[in-house]
Design a protein around this motif. Structure first.
Motif, PDB file in Angstrom:
ATOM      1  N   PRO A 241       0.816  -1.222   0.000  1.00 41.83           N
ATOM      2  CA  PRO A 241       0.000   0.000   0.000  1.00 41.83           C
ATOM      3  C   PRO A 241       0.847   1.269   0.000  1.00 41.83           C
ATOM      4  CG  PRO A 241       0.031  -0.992   2.176  1.00 41.83           C
ATOM      5  CD  PRO A 241       0.717  -1.953   1.273  1.00 41.83           C
ATOM      6  N   ASP A 242       2.079   1.137   0.478  1.00 43.91           N
ATOM      7  CA  ASP A 242       3.006   2.273   0.525  1.00 43.91           C
ATOM      8  C   ASP A 242       4.426   1.704   0.491  1.00 43.91           C
ATOM      9  OD1 ASP A 242       4.018   4.796   0.688  1.00 43.91           O
ATOM     10  OD2 ASP A 242       3.181   5.274   2.651  1.00 43.91           O
ATOM     11  N   THR A 243       5.404   2.531   0.219  1.00 43.92           N
ATOM     12  CA  THR A 243       6.800   2.064   0.176  1.00 43.92           C
ATOM     13  C   THR A 243       7.709   2.923   1.039  1.00 43.92           C
ATOM     14  OG1 THR A 243       7.270   3.402  -1.788  1.00 43.92           O
ATOM     15  CG2 THR A 243       6.512   1.146  -2.149  1.00 43.92           C
ATOM     16  N   ARG A 244       7.127   3.817   1.809  1.00 41.71           N
ATOM     17  CA  ARG A 244       7.933   4.763   2.581  1.00 41.71           C
ATOM     18  C   ARG A 244       8.852   4.066   3.567  1.00 41.71           C
ATOM     19  NH1 ARG A 244       4.316   8.768   5.774  1.00 41.71           N
ATOM     20  NH2 ARG A 244       3.418   8.775   3.693  1.00 41.71           N
ATOM     21  N   ILE A 249      14.239   2.123   5.259  1.00 41.14           N
ATOM     22  CA  ILE A 249      15.066   1.098   5.885  1.00 41.14           C
ATOM     23  C   ILE A 249      16.238   0.720   4.983  1.00 41.14           C
ATOM     24  CG2 ILE A 249      15.103  -1.343   6.560  1.00 41.14           C
ATOM     25  CD1 ILE A 249      12.284  -0.937   7.697  1.00 41.14           C
ATOM     26  N   VAL A 250      15.965   0.542   3.702  1.00 39.85           N
ATOM     27  CA  VAL A 250      17.005   0.132   2.769  1.00 39.85           C
ATOM     28  C   VAL A 250      18.096   1.191   2.650  1.00 39.85           C
ATOM     29  CG1 VAL A 250      17.488  -0.443   0.350  1.00 39.85           C
ATOM     30  CG2 VAL A 250      15.472  -1.387   1.477  1.00 39.85           C
ATOM     31  N   THR A 251      17.708   2.455   2.757  1.00 41.66           N
ATOM     32  CA  THR A 251      18.670   3.549   2.544  1.00 41.66           C
ATOM     33  C   THR A 251      19.071   4.248   3.832  1.00 41.66           C
ATOM     34  OG1 THR A 251      16.884   5.147   2.164  1.00 41.66           O
ATOM     35  CG2 THR A 251      17.725   3.960   0.247  1.00 41.66           C
ATOM     36  N   ALA A 252      18.707   3.687   4.999  1.00 41.44           N
ATOM     37  CA  ALA A 252      18.941   4.366   6.277  1.00 41.44           C
ATOM     38  C   ALA A 252      20.414   4.716   6.473  1.00 41.44           C
ATOM     39  CB  ALA A 252      18.452   3.491   7.417  1.00 41.44           C
ATOM     40  N   GLU A 253      20.677   5.982   6.688  1.00 38.88           N
ATOM     41  CA  GLU A 253      22.037   6.439   6.997  1.00 38.88           C
ATOM     42  C   GLU A 253      22.069   7.256   8.275  1.00 38.88           C
ATOM     43  OE1 GLU A 253      24.714   7.223   3.410  1.00 38.88           O
ATOM     44  OE2 GLU A 253      22.763   7.935   2.700  1.00 38.88           O
ATOM     45  N   ASP A 254      20.910   7.481   8.854  1.00 37.37           N
ATOM     46  CA  ASP A 254      20.826   8.237  10.097  1.00 37.37           C
ATOM     47  C   ASP A 254      19.696   7.652  10.931  1.00 37.37           C
ATOM     48  OD1 ASP A 254      21.278  10.090  12.045  1.00 37.37           O
ATOM     49  OD2 ASP A 254      21.072  11.846  10.754  1.00 37.37           O
ATOM     50  N   LYS A 255      19.439   8.223  12.057  1.00 37.38           N
ATOM     51  CA  LYS A 255      18.374   7.729  12.926  1.00 37.38           C
ATOM     52  C   LYS A 255      17.006   7.940  12.282  1.00 37.38           C
ATOM     53  CE  LYS A 255      20.657   8.125  17.418  1.00 37.38           C
ATOM     54  NZ  LYS A 255      20.572   8.680  18.775  1.00 37.38           N
ATOM     55  N   THR A 256      16.089   7.057  12.629  1.00 40.12           N
ATOM     56  CA  THR A 256      14.733   7.139  12.110  1.00 40.12           C
ATOM     57  C   THR A 256      13.752   6.952  13.257  1.00 40.12           C
ATOM     58  OG1 THR A 256      13.217   6.256  10.442  1.00 40.12           O
ATOM     59  CG2 THR A 256      14.576   4.665  11.627  1.00 40.12           C
ATOM     60  N   CYS A 257      12.508   7.318  13.017  1.00 38.41           N
ATOM     61  CA  CYS A 257      11.484   7.221  14.061  1.00 38.41           C
ATOM     62  C   CYS A 257      11.084   5.762  14.260  1.00 38.41           C
ATOM     63  CB  CYS A 257      10.266   8.056  13.674  1.00 38.41           C
ATOM     64  SG  CYS A 257       8.948   8.037  14.919  1.00 38.41           S
ATOM     65  N   ILE A 258      11.095   5.310  15.516  1.00 32.55           N
ATOM     66  CA  ILE A 258      10.719   3.941  15.862  1.00 32.55           C
ATOM     67  C   ILE A 258       9.622   3.996  16.917  1.00 32.55           C
ATOM     68  CG2 ILE A 258      11.493   1.792  16.914  1.00 32.55           C
ATOM     69  CD1 ILE A 258      14.220   2.269  15.722  1.00 32.55           C
ATOM     70  N   GLU A 259       8.540   3.291  16.643  1.00 29.14           N
ATOM     71  CA  GLU A 259       7.411   3.273  17.574  1.00 29.14           C
ATOM     72  C   GLU A 259       7.243   1.894  18.200  1.00 29.14           C
ATOM     73  OE1 GLU A 259       3.724   5.563  16.642  1.00 29.14           O
ATOM     74  OE2 GLU A 259       4.519   5.508  14.604  1.00 29.14           O
ATOM     75  N   ARG A 260       6.969   1.896  19.501  1.00 31.86           N
ATOM     76  CA  ARG A 260       6.658   0.662  20.214  1.00 31.86           C
ATOM     77  C   ARG A 260       5.324   0.831  20.912  1.00 31.86           C
ATOM     78  NH1 ARG A 260      12.155   1.391  20.808  1.00 31.86           N
ATOM     79  NH2 ARG A 260      13.439  -0.401  20.187  1.00 31.86           N
TER      80      ARG A 260
END
Length: 445
Positions: A241-244, A249-260
């Motif tokens: 439905p989306d590819t964001r 994830i594939v191109t991650a070079e810095d921190k990203t938002c993670i939800e728990r």
């Protein structure tokens, strides 16, 4: 009563144990948490990162840790041992807190030591780490014949070096290549066994997960933190439905938002790579951009040999070759690093991607249809007429049309590619494009 040497030794051990206990028990017999933490960490070094504990073997199983602490305190903690154990674990986390941990791209942590990718090579010493593989480094390990025979039966010879480099890529926490790998076939070829071997080779550094869950469940990416590879061994045929999330994830070079669940979203570092196996290609509902496709390495496996007799012990045989498989993957990593994170891709694999891109983007297919469109310098067509022709093309070719908005965005972004010029004055006051015209007999009925 006569004393033997063993009796004396046991008595001395008991006295040493009592002396150790005094270090973390006060005069009233209560546990001093700070003293216990200091004593415990001397024999079991730990560090805490993002509320997770790590030791010399990588991420710690907290249930096992609580059991170990419980065994230490149960003889002196008369009651509430569960609460005290939980409190001590939290105290250890605070005592060993690390705000950051530098990603280690120059070494691989193994069962019997550390392998450095520079001139140091292998050393038997261990250190605190986020990922340690349950396989030993054996420089003289024999070639993994069962593994290599399996790959020769599964892949074309020119695609094996690509897989070797990608599996080597998984050995270090790097996303510099910015690629995911998908192996596709008709089914029954045994391609998903590669994922099982990777799990045995890399242990807890592997997360089994569905790539579709990454886009439909906002908590799914939290399970990928501190993992080296995510394996999807049964890629769904339905479009994403989306590819964001996948692209980030594939191109991650810095921190990203993670939800728990139940917790405030935080910034975390993901260096996980995606390895998928399926009977179809990864497609997206609303993304046919080059950015989506160029992040994929698509390898088609050979069809299953109808005369093949499956070996129920194949995984066990390949597991016995893990030291050799590691050396094989390490060779691929070194070749990838020498080539500046550029994979060796066969012409067959390149054409696979081109074919899938063309198949996954019916907009480009429509624009290439001479039956519906005519390109010329004096041509002009309203946007609505172009969309009607596209809709007609979809009906006649059993394709699902995109929305008017997406069609309009595609035309605007691709105008230069097709030699078109956007104008607000087509046929008077209508928006459209110069350089193309719709054939009169191709209007939507």
């Amino acid at each position: 009563m006569s004393w033997t040497k063993d009796d004396v030794r046991d008595e001395m051990d008991e006295q040493e144990d009592e002396e150790e206990e005094i270090l973390w028990i006060d005069k009233k017999g209560k546990i001093v948490e700070g003293a216990f933490c200091a004593w415990f960490l001397q024999k079991h070094p730990l560090m805490c990162l993002d509320q997770k504990l790590f030791d010399l073997d990588g991420e710690v199983n907290e249930d096992r840790l609580r059991h170990e602490i419980h065994q230490e305190i149960r003889s002196v903690a008369r009651n509430d041992t569960a609460k005290k154990t939980k409190r001590i674990v939290e105290a250890i986390k605070m005592e060993t807190y690390h705000e950051e941990w530098d990603v280690q791209l120059d070494r691989i942590h193994l069962k019997n030591g550390t392998y450095y990718l520079d001139e140091r090579g292998f050393v038997p010493e261990k250190e605190l780490c986020l990922n340690r593989f349950p396989v030993e480094y054996l420089p003289d390990a024999p070639a993994p014949e069962t593994w290599l025979d399996f790959l020769n039966g599964l892949l074309m010879p020119e695609d094996i070096p690509t897989l070797q480099e990608y599996l080597g890529y998984l050995l270090i926490p790097s996303t510099k290549a910015q690629k995911m790998m998908i192996l596709t076939g008709r089914g029954g070829e045994g391609k998903s066994r590669i994922g099982l071997v990777i799990k045995k080779l890399m242990g807890d550094s592997v997360q089994m997960e569905s790539i579709h869950r990454l886009e439909t469940n906002r908590f799914a990416s939290a399970n990928l933190e501190h993992k080296l590879v995510m394996v999807d061994d049964d890629l769904q045929m339905t479009a994403l439905p989306d590819t964001r999330n996948v692209k980030s994830i594939v191109t991650a070079e810095d921190k990203t938002c993670i939800e728990r669940k139940g917790k405030q979203a935080t910034q975390g570092r993901l260096y996980v790579r995606l390895l998928c196996f399926g009977n179809g290609n990864l497609i997206a509902v609303n993304d046919s951009s080059d950015g989506f496709w160029r992040r994929q390495i698509l390898i088609s496996v050979k069809d299953r040999d109808p005369n093949r007799v499956d070996d129920p012990f194949l995984i066990d045989k390949m597991a016995a070759e893990l030291p050799g498989i590691f050396l094989w993957a390490l060779e691929g990593l070194k070749r990838l690093l020498a080539n500046q994170y550029r994979f060796t891709l066969s012409e067959r694999t390149r054409k696979n991607l081109e074919a899938v891109m063309a198949d996954g983007n019916n907009l480009d297919q429509f624009m290439a249809s001479a039956k519906y469109l005519r390109f010329s310098e004096d041509g002009a067509a309203r946007s609505t007429h172009l969309f009607c022709a596209y809709s007609r093309w979809c009906v006649e070719n059993l394709e699902t049309p995109v929305s008017q908005k997406r069609f309009s965005q595609f035309l605007f972004k691709s105008a230069g590619k097709y030699g078109l010029t956007f104008s607000k004055h087509i046929g008077g006051e209508y928006r459209g494009y110069k350089g193309v015209s719709v054939r009169p007999d191709c209007a939507l009925n």
